[in-house]
Structures are given as structure tokens and as C-alpha cells.
Design a protein around this motif. Structure first.
Motif, PDB file in Angstrom:
ATOM      1  N   THR A 197       0.803  -1.230   0.000  1.00 55.13           N
ATOM      2  CA  THR A 197       0.000   0.000   0.000  1.00 55.13           C
ATOM      3  C   THR A 197       0.837   1.282   0.000  1.00 55.13           C
ATOM      4  O   THR A 197       0.560   2.189  -0.796  1.00 55.13           O
ATOM      5  N   PRO A 198       1.874   1.409   0.839  1.00 53.13           N
ATOM      6  CA  PRO A 198       2.613   2.678   0.870  1.00 53.13           C
ATOM      7  C   PRO A 198       3.350   3.003  -0.416  1.00 53.13           C
ATOM      8  O   PRO A 198       3.649   4.156  -0.685  1.00 53.13           O
ATOM      9  N   TYR A 199       3.638   1.990  -1.222  1.00 52.48           N
ATOM     10  CA  TYR A 199       4.483   2.185  -2.395  1.00 52.48           C
ATOM     11  C   TYR A 199       3.697   2.316  -3.697  1.00 52.48           C
ATOM     12  O   TYR A 199       4.204   2.885  -4.666  1.00 52.48           O
ATOM     13  N   LEU A 200       2.461   1.782  -3.735  1.00 59.61           N
ATOM     14  CA  LEU A 200       1.764   1.639  -5.010  1.00 59.61           C
ATOM     15  C   LEU A 200       0.411   2.328  -5.073  1.00 59.61           C
ATOM     16  O   LEU A 200      -0.311   2.156  -6.056  1.00 59.61           O
ATOM     17  N   THR A 201       0.057   3.088  -4.062  1.00 54.97           N
ATOM     18  CA  THR A 201      -1.224   3.783  -4.096  1.00 54.97           C
ATOM     19  C   THR A 201      -1.001   5.286  -4.148  1.00 54.97           C
ATOM     20  O   THR A 201      -0.032   5.797  -3.581  1.00 54.97           O
ATOM     21  N   PRO A 202      -1.866   6.014  -4.834  1.00 50.75           N
ATOM     22  CA  PRO A 202      -1.732   7.473  -4.891  1.00 50.75           C
ATOM     23  C   PRO A 202      -1.719   8.058  -3.481  1.00 50.75           C
ATOM     24  O   PRO A 202      -2.561   7.727  -2.656  1.00 50.75           O
TER      25      PRO A 202
END
Length: 551
Positions: free
Chosen positions: A460-465
């Protein structure tokens, strides 16, 4: 200097300064604090797959010896290490010590899979509610009675008041926790999926110095030495090794010197030259997989908004050469942000193999068909040159990542890129370091950094706006949908399939290049046997299976 920890969320640099900074680099992300770290609040929760292997092959097989009880394990710990609260752990060495004294509700095995600990079973009640059944034979080491559900609740409530705790990330998914009865805990999570149970991997404590329910109890506690002996009332099978002694050392360098002097018989380290300590029949050097991944970020607002250009870069980097020449084989190639020894890793995602011809053809197909006198490709139609700025970090004490950046720049130049390598200083734990500021400012095309994944491998921290570690601007709607599917998966099969689907899309889009996962080492006496599944961050998780061969 000791090897500090922070929440699983913040780890960037796996290269640390001398001292206890030489142990993991590691994150623990959250888990472990790495050399470049600034507070990015990113919550995240491979070495031959399966754990450890000899750094150097042996000529003859080691004779099989049946395990027997007894022996003493000597490990290092920091000078004046705090030992009054496992939730306040701030070094990796004390994390090891606490893991022998305190049990968790749920543990994570060497493949990253959830496994029962103080919680012997869990039931999905739907809607993010889970009922945890605690062991009725878990006793406190001070003789004060049995573990109760309220003990678990009280520990959770204490953790909620400790935002600086290494385990504070665990509170992110938990909405509430209450005692359903004496030996049952009901937990309400903010997502319904199984992944939320990774939030229950914090140690359960009670008042008192070093009083837990774990495999070992304390027999002596001083600033310079802590002695643990087997807890005969432990709910699980007793360890073979009878005594574990942690002795104060002011740095990893000092700990290694103490090993050579015969004062310690085991030292974990992230020293790249650890293999030099191997000596047949005397010293083993074992590989230890970590959650620390090195990545090459793209600034998607420019040239690398085109996925074909991102794939071209990924295929144009010879990662094996970097691992051999910079990391001295202390890393494992991986194409996705999931460790290659994880139960969630899909081997079918290993598709971004080094292929200079394919990479160069992709650059040409993108319109950079002409080559200038300086060797840099350009587009005849737009006149744009293929010049990029590569940002990375370096210190006078450690230039490993800078050295890797230089090799990457050289390999990209062979594809027709003009690469300017820009370095910025970083200081351990400094949220406002020049590198942190430069990374956040976005004045770069490529950035070579490191992240420490959490034990849940949550992307989540790396791939979501808006993700707290998303410096690339990546994260389309499909990534968000796939991550939501991870959070909704309520069975192991569903969770694995959700991760597989995300990995397939990751190597199709390559929002950033996952280069490799770092390896660390255990240097230990050859008479210590049974170390077959040690990995970070829970280095001593299977210590009960270790044994010492008696002369």
C-alpha cells in the motif's frame, strides 16, 4: 553506536555506519531502521529460498549428530541496553533478546506465514472481527499465574500510547480489542482480510523487568550482561540450548573481535565481507534473508511515464554484476516487492531478466533512434536527448549504494542514456537529511534507494496514490483495486492468489524496479547446529531447534 530500530514503515537505506549499524539494516519495517531513514510513516508490514546456507561450500558433509540438551549461546547486546519494556525496543540486538523472553499472540514463520503462538487458533467472524483463542497453559515466568485475555488487551492499550514504538505500526489495522472471556480475545480490524492478523505480532507483556511467557527466563540482569535460562514452564517444547548469555559490546566491530577472541560464539552482522570469517570445522557463516529491498524509482511525471521505457531500464540492468561486484553476493535478485523466500512470492514474476538487446530495441521503439557525438541517443522528431538524473545517497563511511549507482549509470549509458549521478548526504534517523529532502522534491528521473518491507509485505505505501513511500507518482486504479483485493482476502488461498495477481501486474507496468533483496549473515561456532531457517527480522524464531554439539 547501536543499531536502532524504527517502525516498519520508515526504512530506506540498508547500508549503515560502523557499529551496531552493521547488524540487519534490516527494519525490521517497519521493520528496521536503515541508514537513510526519514519519517515517511509508511506502514509495511530472499539466500536460497527457505533460509540459511553456508557462505562457502564444504568439501565433505557435516556428520549427523542427534540434538541434545545443554550448552551456552553467547550473543552481543548494546552497552546499557534498556530492558524494562519489550514494546520500547530500540535495537535489533534487544529485539533478539526480547523474542526469547516474550511470546506474541501470533508469530510469523521463516516463509512469512502466520503461525499460532500465544493465540492457538483464530476464527473469522466476518466484517473484520476475529475471535482469538489463547493457550490455557501459558504461564508468566514470575509464577504469578496464567496468561489471560486481559493481559493481551492491556498490552495493546499500552502500545497505543507509544507512537515511537517499533511495534506501533501494529495499531494501524486494529480498531478495538477486548476480552471475550478469560482465554479469548475479540479484535475488530479496519479491513476484513487475513492480512490484518499480521498486526497481532507484537509481544505480550506484564509489569516487571523481563517477565514474559517465552522459552527463556532471566536469571541475571545487569547493564553489561543478561543471562537467560530455559523456562521449564513454557507451553511449547523446551529449547535444546540451556543458557543464552547476552554480553554488552559497543559496536558490531567489537562484537566480531570478541568472537575471534572466543568470548562470543555467535554474532549477527550485515558486514559484506562476512565470508572471510568462514573456517572449516571452526566457524560457519550463514546467509540470512531480510526484508530489505533495493529499488530503482522512476519519476513518472516525465520520460518514465511510458511503461515501455521503464521496462527498458529494468531489462538493461545487469543486477547479478552489481550483486557480485558491490554486494559481494550478499543479495538475491527479485523482480517484485515480495521477498523470494516468502509464501506469497510467485516465481512466475521473474521475467525482467537482463537483456541488453531487448532493452536497446525498446529505447529505439520509443523514438530515440539517433545517436549524438557524445554517445547519447536523441529523438530526431523532437530533438529531445535521453539525459537523466540519477539520485542516490552516500556517506564518507559507506559508499555501497553510490557504487551500485555508478554501475547502473554505466549500464544505462550502453543503451544510449546520458546519466548524471547526484548524491546527497543522509544521517541515520534524520527526517530532514539532504537526501530525504531531495527525494521528496522530485528533481530527479531515477532514484536508487532501499526500503524495508513489513512482515505482511503490504504494498500500500508504495503503489497507491498518496502512499507515504510513493515517491514515483505511480499507482493507477488497477493497483488500488488489486491492493483492495489483498485487504479483502479472508483465507490463505485467497490472499496468495491476490498477491500473485498483483505481482503479475507489477512486472507488466514496472512502477519501479525491484533490484534485489539484501542478505545478512550469522557468524557462529561450527558446533552450533540446527540453524536451518533463520531470517530477519525474527532471527531467533526457531532457536528452540538449535543445539550445541558436545565434545
Amino acid at each position: 553506536m547501536v543499531n536502532s530500530l524504527k517502525t516498519q514503515t520508515e526504512s530506506f537505506d540498508n547500508i549503515k555506519k560502523k557499529g551496531y549499524g552493521a547488524f540487519f539494516s534490516r527494519a525490521l519495517a517497519a521493520l528496521l531502521l536503515a541508514a537513510l531513514v526519514f519519517t515517511c510513516a509508511c506502514r509495511s508490514s530472499g539466500g536460497s529460498p527457505g533460509g540459511v546456507s553456508p557462505a562457502e561450500p564444504t568439501d565433505t558433509p557435516v556428520p549427523t549428530v542427534m540434538p541434545s540438551s545443554g550448552g551456552v549461546l553467547h550473543l552481543p547486546m548494546p552497552v546499557n541496553a534498556p530492558h524494562d519494556d519489550p514494546l520500547a525496543v530500540n535495537t535489533e540486538e534487544m529485539l533478539y533478546l526480547f523474542s526469547l523472553v516474550y511470546d506474541k499472540l501470533i508469530a510469523v514463520d521463516d516463509m512469512g506465514e502466520l503461525t499460532p503462538c500465544l493465540c492457538e487458533s483464530w476464527t473469522d467472524e466476518g466484517g473484520g472481527s476475529w475471535l482469538l483463542k489463547l493457550r490455557e497453559n501459558a504461564r508468566w515466568q514470575d509464577g504469578s499465574g496464567m496468561l489471560t485475555a486481559q493481559d493481551a488487551v492491556d498490552t495493546y492499550l499500552s502500545l497505543c500510547e507509544m507512537p515511537q514504538s517499533y511495534y506501533y505500526w501494529c495499531t494501524a489495522h486494529i480498531i478495538s480489542m477486548e476480552a471475550a472471556d478469560t482465554h479469548s480475545v475479540r479484535v475488530q480490524m479496519d479491513v476484513p482480510g487475513l492480512i490484518a492478523l499480521y498486526s497481532l505480532t507484537f509481544p505480550i507483556k506484564k509489569s516487571g523487568v523481563l517477565v514474559g511467557t517465552g522459552a527463556y527466563k532471566t536469571s541475571r540482569v545487569e547493564d553489561d550482561i543478561i543471562i537467560l535460562t530455559v523456562n521449564d514452564d513454557w507451553w511449547d517444547r523446551s529449547p535444546y540450548i540451556e543458557t543464552v548469555i547476552f554480553e554488552a559490546r559497543d559496536s558490531n566491530e567489537t562484537a566480531l573481535a570478541s568472537y575471534e577472541a572466543g568470548q562470543l560464539n555467535m554474532v549477527p552482522t550485515n558486514l559484506l565481507t562476512a565470508g572471510k570469517y568462514a573456517q572449516k570445522g571452526t566457524t560457519e557463516v550463514l546467509d540470512v534473508m531480510t526484508q530489505g529491498m533495493e529499488v530503482l524509482l522512476f519519476n513518472n511525471s516525465g520520460l518514465f511515464g511510458d511503461p515501455e521505457m521503464r521496462i527498458a531500464v529494468a531489462r538493461g540492468i545487469n543486477r547479478s554484476r552489481i550483486i557480485t561486484n558491490v554486494y559481494m553476493n550478499r543479495a538475491r535478485v527479485c523482480d517484485v516487492p515480495v521477498p523470494p523466500d516468502s509464501w506469497l512470492y510467485d516465481s512466475r514474476s521473474a521475467v525482467l531478466n537482463f537483456d541488453r538487446t531487448a532493452a536497446q530495441n525498446a529505447v529505439i521503439d520509443a523514438g530515440f533512434t539517433a545517436v549524438g557525438e557524445d554517445g547519447v541517443r536523441y529523438s530526431p522528431r523532437s530533438g529531445k536527448q535521453l539525459n537523466v538524473k540519477l539520485l542516490t545517497s552516500a556517506t564518507t563511511e559507506n559508499t555501497t549504494r553510490y557504487d551500485a549507482a555508478q554501475i547502473i549509470a554505466s549500464q544505462l549509458s550502453e543503451l544510449g542514456f546520458g546519466v548524471e549521478v547526484v548524491t546527497a548526504e543522509h544521517t541515520l534517523g534524520d527526517d530532514n537529511s539532504p537526501f530525504a529532502a531531495a527525494l521528496a522534491a522530485g528533481d530527479w528521473d531515477l532514484a536508487l534507494v532501499g526500503f524495508n518491507l513489513g512482515v505482511d509485505c503490504d504494498p500500500t505505501p508504495y503503489l497507491t496514490p498518496g502512499g507515504s513511500c510513493n515517491f514515483t507518482g505511480c499507482g493507477d486504479s488497477k493497483f488500488s483495486m488489486l491492493i483492495d483485493r489483498l485487504h479483502q482476502a479472508r483465507t490463505e488461498e485467497a490472499l496468495r492468489e491476490a498477491y500473485y495477481e498483483l505481482q503479475a501486474y507489477f512486472v507488466e507496468q514496472v512502477p519501479f524496479v525491484t533490484l534485489y533483496f539484501r542478505l545478512n549473515s550469522i557468524i557462529c561456532s561450527a558446533d552450533i547446529r540446527g540453524i536451518t531457517n533463520a531470517r530477519e527480522p525474527e532471527l531467533l524464531a526457531n532457536e528452540k531447534d538449535w543445539y550445541i554439539v558436545k565434545e
